[in-house]
Design an enzyme around this catalytic site. Structure first.
Site, PDB file in Angstrom:
ATOM      1  N   HIS A   1       0.759  -1.387  -0.046  1.00  0.00           N
ATOM      2  CA  HIS A   1       0.162   0.058   0.052  1.00  0.00           C
ATOM      3  C   HIS A   1       0.772   1.368   0.152  1.00  0.00           C
ATOM      4  CE1 HIS A   1      -3.170  -2.666   1.046  1.00  0.00           C
ATOM      5  NE2 HIS A   1      -2.718  -2.997   2.315  1.00  0.00           N
TER       6      HIS A   1
ATOM      7  N   ASP B   1       3.488  -8.528   0.529  1.00  0.00           N
ATOM      8  CA  ASP B   1       4.372  -9.437   1.651  1.00  0.00           C
ATOM      9  C   ASP B   1       3.196 -10.369   2.035  1.00  0.00           C
ATOM     10  OD1 ASP B   1       2.701  -7.724   3.035  1.00  0.00           O
ATOM     11  OD2 ASP B   1       4.282  -6.958   4.322  1.00  0.00           O
TER      12      ASP B   1
HETATM   13  O1  5SP Z   1      -0.920  -3.228   5.460  1.00  0.00           O
HETATM   14  C1  5SP Z   1      -0.446  -4.468   5.454  1.00  0.00           C
HETATM   15  C2  5SP Z   1      -1.531  -5.375   4.760  1.00  0.00           C
HETATM   16  O2  5SP Z   1      -3.126  -4.964   4.172  1.00  0.00           O
HETATM   17  C3  5SP Z   1       0.642  -4.771   6.098  1.00  0.00           C
HETATM   18  O3  5SP Z   1       0.543  -6.165   6.143  1.00  0.00           O
HETATM   19  C4  5SP Z   1       1.740  -3.998   5.259  1.00  0.00           C
HETATM   20  O4  5SP Z   1       1.858  -4.993   4.083  1.00  0.00           O
HETATM   21  C5  5SP Z   1       2.970  -4.341   6.211  1.00  0.00           C
HETATM   22  O5  5SP Z   1       3.534  -5.689   6.534  1.00  0.00           O
HETATM   23  P1  5SP Z   1       4.529  -5.981   7.602  1.00  0.00           P
HETATM   24  O6  5SP Z   1       5.706  -5.013   7.433  1.00  0.00           O
HETATM   25  O7  5SP Z   1       3.993  -6.040   8.963  1.00  0.00           O
HETATM   26  O8  5SP Z   1       4.877  -7.411   7.183  1.00  0.00           O
END
Ligand code: 5SP
Ligand code: ADP
Length: 498
Positions: free
Chosen positions: A82, A239
Site C-alpha cells: 500500500h 508481503d
Molecule cells: O497493510 C498491510 C496489509 O494490508 C501490512 O501487512 C503491510 O503489508 C505491512 O506488513 P509488515 O511489514 O507487517 O510485514
C-alpha cells in the site's frame, strides 16, 4: 550449484534469503531502516534507505555465502503493501513514501466513499481505508499540490526498489489489489475509478503476474551486490501474498497467521465472487488467478516492539518474553488493546488508541508482556471469527513472522484461535515466498504447488488446550467490549496527542 534470492522489503528491515533447489536456506542477510512519525498517525520512509539497505543486504548475502555471481539464477521480491511512492519524469521520488500504517487520510476516505458509493466494493472489493494507496494519492494532491504537480507515476515500495535495480517499472496484481485502483476480479486498472478521480492513464505502472520476469540486474549494481548482470528479476508480490506462498497457503481450507509489524489472518480463496461485504480485505494472490481474504491488526508485532523499546530497550525479545508461558491466560486480569496507530479489522478506525485495563499492584512487567501478546492475538481472533461466521472452517493455522518465533506465543495462538497452529520448520517469513516465485519463474518447477511441496516444511502443530480455550473464550468477550468503551475516551484524548 544454482540459487534464487528472495528479498522481503519489510517495514522494519529488508531481509534477503539465498535458497537452493531443495528449498534449503543457504544464507540470509538483513538491514534495518528508520520509520519517520512526524505527527501522530503519520508513518513515512525514505525510499533511498530501502535501495541502500537492499543492495547492502545482497552484498553481505553473496559475500558470506561465498558463491560465484552466476550461481544465482533469479531474484524476486516481497514488499510491505500500500505505501505510496510518487515518481517524477526522471523516475525520482518527489517525496518520502507514505506507508500502509499511516492514518492521516480519513478525510480522503470519506471523499472516496462519497464519489464512488457502493461501486467501490464492487470493483476494488475493499472499502476505503486510510492505509490503502488511493487515499494517500488524494492527500498529497490536496495538501502538497506543488509536490503532486511533479509526480508522473505512482508505484509501491518493492516496485520502486525493483525499478532501481532493473530500470523497469511494473506492479504485480497482488500488490496492485491494495491500491483501491484495481478491478480485482478482472485484473486490470479500473477505468471507472481512474476517471472518478481525474488520474491519467500514464500515472499507472504496467501490471504483471508475480512470477513474470520483468528484467535483469542493471550492470551498475552487479559489482556491488556480487551478482551477475544477467540475473533474472521476477515481479514478486505483496508481503502477505508472499507470506502465504512461503507457508504453502495455495489451496482452499488453509489459514495463515502472520505476526510481523502488522498482524494478519489470511484465508485462500478460489472464488473471485466471494463477498465478505468489506469486513475482510479481498486481494489477488501471488498465485495466478487465485485470491485471498484477510483481516489486519495494524500494530501487532509493533505493539510488542513498542513495549520493548519503551520499557526494556536493552533486552532482546527472547529475554523480554522469558517466563511468559508461566503466566496463566488473562495475565492476572490485565487486558491490552493493540490500537497504537488506530485499527483496521474489525474496526476501521484511525482515531482509536490502545489501552491497558485492570492494572493491579501485584502485576509485574511479565504480566504486561503477556497482556500485550494476548491483546494482539485477540485482535487477530476477531478476523478468525469473521471468517467462521462467513462459513469458513478455521481449524489449522500456519503461523509465520516474528511472532512465530516464540513457543509460548504459538501455544497462545492455538488456545485463542481454538485451532491447531503450525509453525514452519525454517521460519523465513515472506522472503521464502519471494524466493519461490523466482524458482517457479526460472522454470525449476511446473507450478507453485510443486515448488511448495519441495520448499515448505511444516513443523509439529501446537494443539489447543481445552482449559485455556475456555478461559480465552470468556476473556475474548471482555476484550471485545473494550473497543466500544474506550472509543469516546480516545476521541477526547486526541487533541492531547502530538
Ligand atoms: O497493510 C498491510 C496489509 O494490508 C501490512 O501487512 C503491510 O503489508 C505491512 O506488513 P509488515 O511489514 O507487517 O510485514
Ligand atoms: N524472538 C521473538 N519472539 C517473539 N516475537 C518476536 C521475536 N522477534 C521479533 N518478534 C516480533 O516480530 C516483529 C517483527 O516481525 P517481522 O516478521 O520481522 O517484521 P516485518 O517483516 O514487519 O519487519 C517484532 O515487531 C516483534 O514484535
Amino acid at each position: 550449484m544454482s540459487y534464487v534470492i528472495g528479498i522481503d522489503l519489510g517495514t522494519s528491515a529488508v531481509k534477503a534469503l539465498l535458497v537452493d533447489r531443495d528449498g534449503a536456506v543457504r544464507g540470509e542477510a538483513a538491514r534495518e531502516y528508520p520509520l519517520y512519525h512526524e505527527h501522530s498517525g503519520w508513518s513515512e520512509q525514505e525510499p533511498e534507505d530501502w535501495v541502500e539497505a537492499t543492495v547492502e543486504a545482497l552484498r553481505q548475502l553473496t559475500a558470506s555465502a561465498g558463491i560465484a555471481p552466476d550461481e544465482v539464477e533469479g531474484i524476486s521480491f516481497s514488499g510491505q503493501m500500500h505505501g505510496l511512492m510518487l515518481l517524477n519524469g526522471d523516475g525520482r521520488p518527489v517525496r518520502r513514501a507514505i506507508l500502509w500504517n499511516d492514518t492521516r487520510t480519513s478525510e480522503q476516505c470519506r471523499q472516496i466513499e462519497r464519489t464512488l458509493g457502493s461501486k467501490l466494493l464492487g470493483i476494488a472489493r475493499n472499502p476505503a481505508l486510510e492505509g490503502f494507496t488511493l487515499p494517500k494519492i488524494l492527500w498529497v494532491r490536496q495538501h502538497e499540490p506543488d509536490v503532486f504537480a511533479q509526480a508522473r507515476q505512482f508505484v509501491l515500495p518493492k516496485d520502486y526498489v525493483r525499478y532501481r535495480l532493473t530500470g523497469a517499472l511494473h506492479m504485480d496484481y497482488s500488490d496492485a489489489a491494495g491500491t483501491l485502483l484495481l478491478d480485482v476480479a478482472e485484473k486490470r486498472w479500473s477505468g471507472e475509478i481512474r476517471e472518478a478521480f481525474g488520474l491519467s492513464e500514464s500515472f499507472y505502472p504496467p501490471l504483471v503476474a508475480s512470477h513474470e520476469p520483468v528484467g535483469t540486474l542493471l550492470p551498475q549494481w552487479a559489482g556491488r551486490t556480487g551478482l551477475s548482470p544477467g540475473v533474472k528479476v521476477f515481479a514478486g508480490g505483496a508481503d502477505n501474498a508472499c507470506g502465504a506462498i512461503g507457508a504453502g497457503i495455495l489451496s482452499e481450507g488453509l489459514t495463515l497467521c502472520s505476526i510481523g509489524t502488522s498482524g494478519v489472518i489470511l484465508s485462500y480463496e478460489n472464488d473471485k465472487t466471494k463477498d465478505f461485504a468489506g469486513k475482510a480485505h479481498f486481494f489477488n494472490h501471488g498465485k495466478e488467478d487465485a485470491y485471498y481474504a484477510m483481516g489486519v491488526t495494524l500494530a501487532a508485532g509493533y505493539s510488542l516492539s513498542w513495549f520493548k523499546k519503551t520499557f526494556a530497550p536493552e533486552q532482546s525479545f527472547d529475554r523480554l518474553l522469558e517466563g511468559v508461558g508461566d503466566v496463566p491466560p488473562g495475565a492476572g486480569g490485565l487486558l491490552f488493546t493493540p490500537y497504537l496507530v488506530g485499527e483496521r479489522t474489525p474496526h476501521a478506525d484511525a482515531a482509536i488508541r490502545g489501552s491497558f485495563i485492570g492494572i493491579d499492584g501485584s502485576h509485574e512487567r511479565i504480566h504486561f508482556v503477556r497482556a500485550v501478546m494476548e491483546g494482539i492475538t485477540f485482535s487477530l481472533n476477531e478476523t478468525v471469527d469473521i471468517f467462521r461466521r462467513a462459513g469458513k472452517t478455521v481449524d489449522r493455522v500456519v503461523s509465520i513472522g516474528g511472532g512465530a518465533q516464540n513457543p509460548a506465543w504459538l501455544q497462545m495462538q492455538a488456545d485463542i484461535f481454538g485451532a491447531s497452529v503450525v509453525p514452519l520448520e525454517n521460519e523465513q517469513g515472506p522472503g521464502l515466498g519471494a524466493a519461490m516465485l523466482a524458482a517457479y519463474g526460472c522454470g525449476w518447477f511446473e507450478s507453485l504447488e510443486e515448488c511448495a511441496a519441495r520448499f515448505v516444511r511444516h513443523g509439529d502443530p501446537y494443539e489447543p488446550n481445552p482449559d485455556a480455550v475456555r478461559a480465552y473464550e470468556e476473556l475474548f468477550r471482555l476484550y471485545r467490549s473494550v473497543y466500544g468503551q474506550t472509543r469516546p475516551l480516545s476521541a477526547e484524548l486526541a487533541p492531547f496527542r502530538v
